[in-house]
Design a protein around this motif. Structure first.
Motif, mmCIF file in Angstrom:
data_model
loop_
_atom_site.group_PDB
_atom_site.id
_atom_site.type_symbol
_atom_site.label_atom_id
_atom_site.label_comp_id
_atom_site.label_asym_id
_atom_site.label_seq_id
_atom_site.Cartn_x
_atom_site.Cartn_y
_atom_site.Cartn_z
ATOM 1 N N GLU A 20 -25.699 1.384 43.317
ATOM 2 C CA GLU A 20 -24.765 0.421 42.721
ATOM 3 C C GLU A 20 -25.232 -0.009 41.337
ATOM 4 N N LEU A 21 -26.555 -0.161 41.172
ATOM 5 C CA LEU A 21 -27.095 -0.537 39.870
ATOM 6 C C LEU A 21 -26.847 0.561 38.838
ATOM 7 N N ALA A 22 -26.987 1.812 39.253
ATOM 8 C CA ALA A 22 -26.723 2.935 38.345
ATOM 9 C C ALA A 22 -25.272 2.919 37.861
ATOM 10 N N LYS A 23 -24.345 2.614 38.760
ATOM 11 C CA LYS A 23 -22.930 2.541 38.375
ATOM 12 C C LYS A 23 -22.684 1.391 37.402
ATOM 13 N N LEU A 24 -23.358 0.269 37.624
ATOM 14 C CA LEU A 24 -23.219 -0.868 36.723
ATOM 15 C C LEU A 24 -23.737 -0.518 35.330
ATOM 16 N N ILE A 25 -24.860 0.152 35.266
ATOM 17 C CA ILE A 25 -25.410 0.531 33.962
ATOM 18 C C ILE A 25 -24.475 1.506 33.251
ATOM 19 N N GLU A 26 -23.871 2.416 34.003
ATOM 20 C CA GLU A 26 -22.900 3.343 33.408
ATOM 21 C C GLU A 26 -21.741 2.566 32.791
ATOM 22 N N ARG A 27 -21.251 1.575 33.492
ATOM 23 C CA ARG A 27 -20.171 0.737 32.959
ATOM 24 C C ARG A 27 -20.653 -0.036 31.723
ATOM 25 N N ALA A 28 -21.889 -0.488 31.769
ATOM 26 C CA ALA A 28 -22.440 -1.240 30.642
ATOM 27 C C ALA A 28 -22.583 -0.355 29.400
ATOM 28 N N ILE A 29 -22.900 0.924 29.603
ATOM 29 C CA ILE A 29 -22.971 1.859 28.476
ATOM 30 C C ILE A 29 -21.608 1.976 27.807
ATOM 31 N N LYS A 30 -20.573 2.131 28.601
ATOM 32 C CA LYS A 30 -19.219 2.241 28.050
ATOM 33 C C LYS A 30 -18.836 0.973 27.297
ATOM 34 N N ALA A 31 -19.220 -0.179 27.843
ATOM 35 C CA ALA A 31 -18.943 -1.439 27.160
ATOM 36 C C ALA A 31 -19.672 -1.497 25.826
ATOM 37 N N HIS A 32 -20.908 -1.017 25.814
ATOM 38 C CA HIS A 32 -21.716 -1.040 24.596
ATOM 39 C C HIS A 32 -21.114 -0.127 23.523
ATOM 40 N N GLU A 33 -20.683 1.038 23.957
ATOM 41 C CA GLU A 33 -20.159 2.019 22.993
ATOM 42 C C GLU A 33 -18.784 1.636 22.449
ATOM 43 N N THR A 34 -18.073 0.774 23.157
ATOM 44 C CA THR A 34 -16.739 0.359 22.716
ATOM 45 C C THR A 34 -16.732 -1.073 22.188
ATOM 46 N N ALA A 35 -17.919 -1.669 22.040
ATOM 47 C CA ALA A 35 -18.005 -3.040 21.542
ATOM 48 C C ALA A 35 -17.570 -3.102 20.085
ATOM 49 N N LEU A 36 -16.957 -4.202 19.729
ATOM 50 C CA LEU A 36 -16.492 -4.403 18.355
ATOM 51 C C LEU A 36 -17.541 -5.193 17.574
ATOM 52 N N VAL A 37 -18.106 -4.551 16.546
ATOM 53 C CA VAL A 37 -19.049 -5.223 15.651
ATOM 54 C C VAL A 37 -18.652 -4.932 14.216
ATOM 55 N N ASP A 38 -19.079 -5.764 13.308
ATOM 56 C CA ASP A 38 -18.767 -5.580 11.891
ATOM 57 C C ASP A 38 -19.902 -4.818 11.222
ATOM 58 N N ASP A 70 -15.810 -5.817 31.734
ATOM 59 C CA ASP A 70 -14.542 -5.441 31.107
ATOM 60 C C ASP A 70 -13.949 -6.540 30.222
ATOM 61 N N VAL A 71 -14.802 -7.363 29.653
ATOM 62 C CA VAL A 71 -14.311 -8.411 28.751
ATOM 63 C C VAL A 71 -13.792 -7.767 27.465
ATOM 64 N N PRO A 72 -13.053 -8.511 26.632
ATOM 65 C CA PRO A 72 -12.583 -7.964 25.357
ATOM 66 C C PRO A 72 -13.723 -7.381 24.527
ATOM 67 N N ASP A 73 -13.395 -6.389 23.691
ATOM 68 C CA ASP A 73 -14.431 -5.619 22.995
ATOM 69 C C ASP A 73 -15.351 -6.465 22.114
ATOM 70 N N TYR A 74 -14.857 -7.566 21.561
ATOM 71 C CA TYR A 74 -15.710 -8.371 20.679
ATOM 72 C C TYR A 74 -16.759 -9.178 21.458
ATOM 73 N N LEU A 75 -16.639 -9.221 22.790
ATOM 74 C CA LEU A 75 -17.598 -9.941 23.619
ATOM 75 C C LEU A 75 -18.590 -9.003 24.308
ATOM 76 N N ARG A 76 -18.536 -7.712 24.010
ATOM 77 C CA ARG A 76 -19.333 -6.733 24.741
ATOM 78 C C ARG A 76 -20.745 -6.439 24.223
ATOM 79 N N PRO A 77 -21.103 -6.783 23.002
ATOM 80 C CA PRO A 77 -22.402 -6.341 22.481
ATOM 81 C C PRO A 77 -23.615 -6.721 23.317
ATOM 82 N N GLN A 78 -23.579 -7.853 24.009
ATOM 83 C CA GLN A 78 -24.761 -8.313 24.741
ATOM 84 C C GLN A 78 -24.879 -7.721 26.148
ATOM 85 N N ILE A 79 -23.878 -6.996 26.602
ATOM 86 C CA ILE A 79 -23.844 -6.598 28.011
ATOM 87 C C ILE A 79 -24.936 -5.592 28.370
#
Length: 229
Positions: A173-191, A144-153
């Motif tokens: 538990e790993l499946a839940k983590l990957i689900e969270r990581a998908i959301k982080a990836h889709e909301t990551a801030l990139v130029d 849940d880090v800020p969106d500009y830090l999410r691309p590598q997750i």
């Protein structure tokens, strides 16, 4: 003078090669990291050409890292270089050494982006050392880090952490983590106006699709292992 040196080298049966540790002497951790990066670029091209698989690529890097590490300068590890030691030991699959270096790097992070990356690397190492509960907790701490830090997750969780955790009794538990990581990836801030940003957007559907497949696999595995009433 150059000609004389070459002639002398030929007479001695050996011409010094500055790229050979046996000739160059002890190597700094930075030089070893650079040589691994050079090797990685070659392997990425071979992957793209279908000559090798990503797994084979990591195997080759591990072999190369272990070839270079005996030539590492024996000087004590400095705090400012700890992240480089962590990268090299991780590539070499020397998990205990990597853990020590990454933990030191996290006490003195060189940037917010590096802090997130090293936290995910630490989670990977913890899982390889059998500390799966701790690894999942560590990885979840940076999703849940800020969106500009999410691309590598997502790549770190899916391609590095997941293989080290899967099948060790924590698939749900790993499946839940990957689900969270998908959301982080889709909301990551990139130029999108930069080559890196465009590449990220183009690769996102592929990574997300692979992640969804892994979640389905893990969910099925967890359900099969659950005790029946």
């Amino acid at each position: 003078m150059l000609l004389a040196a070459l002639v002398a080298g030929c007479r001695a049966g050996h011409i010094p090669n500055p790229n050979d540790p046996r000739d160059a002497g002890p190597l700094t951790i930075g030089l070893i990291q650079e040589r691994l990066q050079d090797a990685s670029r070659v392997l990425v091209r071979r992957e793209a050409n279908g000559e090798i698989t990503p797994v084979q690529s990591k195997d080759y890097i591990a072999v190369r890292a272990n070839e270079l590490l005996p030539w590492l300068d024996p000087a004590p590890m400095k705090e400012r270089d700890a992240w480089q030691y962590g990268d090299v030991y991780l590539a070499a699959r020397r998990w205990a050494d990597a853990k020590k270096a990454i933990e030191l790097a996290l006490r003195h992070p060189i940037s917010p982006d590096r802090r997130v990356g090293d936290t995910l690397r630490l989670a990977h190492v913890q899982a390889e050392l059998g500390k799966v509960d701790e690894a999942l907790k560590t990885a979840n701490s940076v999703v849940d880090v800020p969106d500009y830090l999410r691309p590598q997750i997502l790549p770190a969780v899916l391609y590095d952490l997941a293989p080290a955790v899967q099948g060790k009794g924590h698939d749900a538990e790993l499946a839940k983590l990957i689900e969270r990581a998908i959301k982080a990836h889709e909301t990551a801030l990139v130029d999108p106006n930069t080559p890196g940003g465009r590449a990220y957007q183009l690769a996102t559907p592929f990574h997300v699709r692979r992640a969804r497949m892994k979640i389905a696999e893990l969910t099925a595995s967890a359900q099969a292992q659950a005790p029946r009433r």
